[in-house]
Scaffold this active site. Structure first.
Site, PDB file in Angstrom:
ATOM      1  N   GLY A  56      41.149  25.301  46.572  1.00 17.04           N
ATOM      2  CA  GLY A  56      42.316  25.806  47.275  1.00 17.04           C
ATOM      3  C   GLY A  56      43.641  25.166  46.903  1.00 17.04           C
ATOM      4  O   GLY A  56      44.521  25.037  47.753  1.00 17.04           O
ATOM      5  N   ARG A 111      27.582  43.948  50.146  1.00 10.43           N
ATOM      6  CA  ARG A 111      29.034  43.744  50.014  1.00 10.43           C
ATOM      7  C   ARG A 111      29.814  44.494  51.081  1.00 10.43           C
ATOM      8  O   ARG A 111      30.818  44.017  51.599  1.00 10.43           O
ATOM      9  CB  ARG A 111      29.501  44.203  48.629  1.00 10.43           C
ATOM     10  CG  ARG A 111      29.085  43.275  47.522  1.00 10.43           C
ATOM     11  CD  ARG A 111      29.743  43.661  46.196  1.00 10.43           C
ATOM     12  NE  ARG A 111      29.110  42.942  45.109  1.00 10.43           N
ATOM     13  CZ  ARG A 111      29.392  41.679  44.781  1.00 10.43           C
ATOM     14  NH1 ARG A 111      30.323  41.017  45.428  1.00 10.43           N
ATOM     15  NH2 ARG A 111      28.752  41.091  43.792  1.00 10.43           N
ATOM     16  N   LEU A 146      35.316  42.580  45.547  1.00 16.29           N
ATOM     17  CA  LEU A 146      35.558  43.341  46.776  1.00 16.29           C
ATOM     18  C   LEU A 146      35.229  44.810  46.543  1.00 16.29           C
ATOM     19  O   LEU A 146      35.454  45.346  45.451  1.00 16.29           O
ATOM     20  CB  LEU A 146      37.017  43.168  47.198  1.00 16.29           C
ATOM     21  CG  LEU A 146      37.383  41.724  47.603  1.00 16.29           C
ATOM     22  CD1 LEU A 146      38.889  41.509  47.584  1.00 16.29           C
ATOM     23  CD2 LEU A 146      36.799  41.386  48.977  1.00 16.29           C
ATOM     24  N   HIS A 164      45.309  35.126  38.509  1.00 11.93           N
ATOM     25  CA  HIS A 164      44.244  35.024  37.516  1.00 11.93           C
ATOM     26  C   HIS A 164      44.712  34.077  36.403  1.00 11.93           C
ATOM     27  O   HIS A 164      45.851  34.186  35.939  1.00 11.93           O
ATOM     28  CB  HIS A 164      43.945  36.412  36.936  1.00 11.93           C
ATOM     29  CG  HIS A 164      42.853  36.399  35.920  1.00 11.93           C
ATOM     30  ND1 HIS A 164      41.526  36.299  36.272  1.00 11.93           N
ATOM     31  CD2 HIS A 164      42.902  36.433  34.569  1.00 11.93           C
ATOM     32  CE1 HIS A 164      40.787  36.277  35.162  1.00 11.93           C
ATOM     33  NE2 HIS A 164      41.593  36.368  34.122  1.00 11.93           N
ATOM     34  N   ASP A 217      40.416  42.213  37.912  1.00  8.36           N
ATOM     35  CA  ASP A 217      41.501  41.650  37.095  1.00  8.36           C
ATOM     36  C   ASP A 217      42.282  42.717  36.330  1.00  8.36           C
ATOM     37  O   ASP A 217      42.745  42.490  35.199  1.00  8.36           O
ATOM     38  CB  ASP A 217      40.937  40.612  36.091  1.00  8.36           C
ATOM     39  CG  ASP A 217      40.194  39.484  36.784  1.00  8.36           C
ATOM     40  OD1 ASP A 217      40.574  39.131  37.920  1.00  8.36           O
ATOM     41  OD2 ASP A 217      39.228  38.955  36.200  1.00  8.36           O
ATOM     42  N   GLU A 249      50.374  28.079  37.815  1.00  8.14           N
ATOM     43  CA  GLU A 249      49.874  28.937  38.900  1.00  8.14           C
ATOM     44  C   GLU A 249      50.518  28.550  40.220  1.00  8.14           C
ATOM     45  O   GLU A 249      50.977  29.402  40.992  1.00  8.14           O
ATOM     46  CB  GLU A 249      48.352  28.799  39.031  1.00  8.14           C
ATOM     47  CG  GLU A 249      47.585  29.362  37.860  1.00  8.14           C
ATOM     48  CD  GLU A 249      46.085  29.370  38.118  1.00  8.14           C
ATOM     49  OE1 GLU A 249      45.656  29.799  39.204  1.00  8.14           O
ATOM     50  OE2 GLU A 249      45.325  28.934  37.236  1.00  8.14           O
TER      51      GLU A 249
HETATM   52  C1  GRF Z   1      42.653  29.194  39.722  1.00  9.58           C
HETATM   53  O1  GRF Z   1      42.709  28.902  38.360  1.00  9.58           O
HETATM   54  C2  GRF Z   1      42.743  30.665  39.971  1.00  9.58           C
HETATM   55  O2  GRF Z   1      43.632  31.319  39.108  1.00  9.58           O
HETATM   56  C3  GRF Z   1      41.337  31.103  39.686  1.00  9.58           C
HETATM   57  O3  GRF Z   1      40.537  30.098  40.253  1.00  9.58           O
HETATM   58  C4  GRF Z   1      41.260  28.883  40.289  1.00  9.58           C
HETATM   59  C5  GRF Z   1      41.316  28.455  41.710  1.00  9.58           C
HETATM   60  O4  GRF Z   1      41.870  27.189  41.864  1.00  9.58           O
HETATM   61  N1  GRF Z   1      41.115  32.435  40.149  1.00  9.58           N
HETATM   62  P1  GRF Z   1      42.283  26.693  43.302  1.00  9.58           P
HETATM   63  O5  GRF Z   1      41.096  26.933  44.226  1.00  9.58           O
HETATM   64  O6  GRF Z   1      43.491  27.491  43.743  1.00  9.58           O
HETATM   65  O7  GRF Z   1      42.592  25.252  43.150  1.00  9.58           O
END
Ligand code: GRF
Length: 216
Positions: free
Chosen positions: A17, A70, A98, A114, A150, A179
């Site tokens: 997270g 699901r 999902l 992503h 994606d 990110e």
């Molecule tokens: C990130 O690289 C995100 O893009 C990918 O999984 C990773 C999650 O990292 N989908 P975090 O849990 O936010 O630290």
């Protein structure tokens, strides 16, 4: 969607997270157009649940293993989100596919981050995929979620150079920094009504930034 005030946002996670924490921290700014009202994890052992609770955000696990399929898991997820009057959903390291029905219910209101420059390198092991392909630029993408994995319309991307001696871990370390920078900026755009989905394409308001971040 409630008019006027801040958009109510839920974050879905499966792991540590760190993107979630970046969103929570950004939303502490009184001028941020969204508030994080709920964190849900499909994994009870996700470290991010503890971090969310420490930040004072209601955080719950909905263990996907407790549901027969699901569709019933997604229905439980949907019920929690609607009970919390959520306007927008952010997927942040949420590792469950999902169902199309769930995705349709949140069309234009659910975004994902992503760790690649989509449409390159979908799925997992994106840093290994980038190295194997020999690309010189790598990065991350925030996009609206559509049923295909994606593949949704792209809101914004951040790029980093791939260095001669990079390995998947070194790339991951530099991409995750981007990110954590990109995701709050994009959530602010969407929650603030400066970026939206229209006819399957992303529209950016005239005054919005162009969606590209470079870290060269
Ligand atoms: C990130 O690289 C995100 O893009 C990918 O999984 C990773 C999650 O990292 N989908 P975090 O849990 O936010 O630290």
């Amino acid at each position: 969607m409630a008019g006027g005030g801040k958009r109510r946002v839920a974050i879905l996670i499966s792991g540590r997270g760190s993107n979630m924490v970046a969103l929570i921290e950004a939303a502490r700014d009184p001028t941020f157009p969204a508030e994080i009202v709920l964190v849900l994890s499909n994994r009870p052992d996700a470290a991010g649940l503890v971090r969310a609770a420490e930040a004072g955000i209601p955080a719950r696990a909905i263990d996907h293993r407790a549901y027969p399929d699901r569709a019933t898991f997604d229905a439980a997820l949907d019920a929690e989100l609607r009970a919390a009057a959520v306007d927008l959903v952010c997927l942040a390291g949420f590792m469950r596919i999902l169902t199309p029905g769930f995705v349709a219910g949140w069309a234009g209101r659910m975004i994902n981050i992503h760790p690649s420059l989509l449409p390159l390198f979908k799925g997992t092991h994106t840093h290994r995929q980038a190295l194997d392909a020999g690309v010189r630029l790598h990065g991350c993408t925030v996009h609206f979620v559509v049923p295909e994995l994606d593949a949704g319309p792209i809101l914004a991307q951040a790029a980093i150079p791939v260095r001669q001696n990079d390995d998947p871990n070194s790339l991951a370390d530099r991409v995750i920094v981007q990110e954590r920078r990109l995701y709050p900026a994009v959530l602010a755009l969407v929650a603030g009504g400066q970026a939206w989905l229209e006819g399957g394409r992303v529209i950016l308001a005239a005054q919005a930034p162009d969606g590209a971040l470079l870290s060269l």
